[in-house]
Motif scaffolding. Structure first.
Motif, mmCIF file in Angstrom:
data_model
loop_
_atom_site.group_PDB
_atom_site.id
_atom_site.type_symbol
_atom_site.label_atom_id
_atom_site.label_comp_id
_atom_site.label_asym_id
_atom_site.label_seq_id
_atom_site.Cartn_x
_atom_site.Cartn_y
_atom_site.Cartn_z
ATOM 1 N N ARG A 172 8.510 91.347 85.388
ATOM 2 C CA ARG A 172 6.817 91.465 85.890
ATOM 3 C C ARG A 172 6.877 93.177 86.619
ATOM 4 N N HIS A 173 6.050 93.710 85.953
ATOM 5 C CA HIS A 173 4.946 95.009 86.814
ATOM 6 C C HIS A 173 6.715 95.545 88.522
ATOM 7 N N ASP A 181 10.402 93.182 96.690
ATOM 8 C CA ASP A 181 10.776 91.980 97.203
ATOM 9 C C ASP A 181 10.193 90.979 97.427
ATOM 10 N N ARG A 182 9.517 91.273 98.560
ATOM 11 C CA ARG A 182 8.300 90.663 99.515
ATOM 12 C C ARG A 182 7.059 90.361 98.846
ATOM 13 N N ALA A 214 3.798 86.364 95.658
ATOM 14 C CA ALA A 214 3.718 86.336 94.128
ATOM 15 C C ALA A 214 3.826 84.812 93.675
ATOM 16 N N TRP A 215 5.031 84.635 93.959
ATOM 17 C CA TRP A 215 5.058 83.085 93.587
ATOM 18 C C TRP A 215 5.234 82.532 94.905
ATOM 19 N N GLY A 216 4.963 82.360 96.143
ATOM 20 C CA GLY A 216 3.950 81.574 96.681
ATOM 21 C C GLY A 216 1.996 81.530 96.485
ATOM 22 N N VAL A 271 -1.000 77.199 93.069
ATOM 23 C CA VAL A 271 -1.833 76.933 92.513
ATOM 24 C C VAL A 271 -1.331 76.017 91.199
ATOM 25 N N VAL A 272 0.047 75.556 91.277
ATOM 26 C CA VAL A 272 0.959 75.263 90.099
ATOM 27 C C VAL A 272 1.150 73.946 90.464
ATOM 28 N N GLU A 273 1.124 73.856 91.878
ATOM 29 C CA GLU A 273 1.872 72.579 92.752
ATOM 30 C C GLU A 273 1.423 71.442 92.398
#
Length: 192
Positions: A20-21, A169-170, A175-177, A182-184
């Protein structure tokens, strides 16, 4: 070892499809922090050591010893009194370079009686001062101040780098959340 192998070994994360960036930014932050610590710490430490050495050398040239007479006894200090090893603060009298008699308080060896002759140090204005450090003591003090300055810069750089990495990290967790939201739902049923 060929140039491409070295490049892959040193920058392995560049070819990672999951990169990731923020990962690239973090890698550069770590590199910059270590450069600041090594290069900046060395420069700041040397500058602080040099400045301290110059100040102490100036003290050695400006301060001079004079003979003084104890006005009061320099008895052994009671527990809790102001002292420095076997030295205590006592009232002394000396003749200034302009011929005037002056009195003040200076550190002298303990156990001496009033009227004893002692050596006190004066600064360029003729005021009582501490004895300047010897060249060996000055070198040690300069090294300690230089090391402290380098460690201070290293601590600041590490702290700033840690704050930046924590923010990255935050951002990654947020971004992961969002991606998980979207995916879940597409995964169908939930277990449990």
């Amino acid at each position: 070892m060929s140039g491409t192998r070295v490049k892959r070994r040193l920058w392995r994360w560049r070819s990672n499809p999951l990169r990731r960036h923020d990962d690239v930014v973090e890698a550069w932050v770590v590199l910059v922090v270590w450069l600041v610590i090594t290069v900046g710490g060395t420069l700041v430490g040397l500058m602080a050591a040099h400045a301290t050495d110059q100040a102490l050398a100036r003290q050695r040239t400006e301060r001079y010893p004079v003979q003084a007479v104890l006005v009061t006894d320099s008895s052994r200090p009671a527990i809790g009194d102001s002292s420095s090893g076997d030295r205590v603060t006592a009232k002394v009298r000396w003749t200034a370079p302009d011929g005037a008699t002056r009195t003040g308080y200076a550190l002298v060896d303990s156990g001496q009686k009033a009227g004893a002759h002692v050596v006190v140090w004066l600064d360029a204005r003729g005021a009582l001062a501490h004895e300047p450090p010897s060249p060996a003591e000055a070198a040690l003090e300069s090294a300690l101040f230089g090391g402290a300055a380098a460690l201070g810069l290293a601590g600041l750089a590490l702290g700033c780098g840690a704050v930046v990495r924590w923010r990255l990290d935050r951002r990654r967790i947020e971004a992961w959340g969002r991606e998980w939201d979207v995916v879940e739902p597409r995964w169908g049923h939930r277990t449990g």
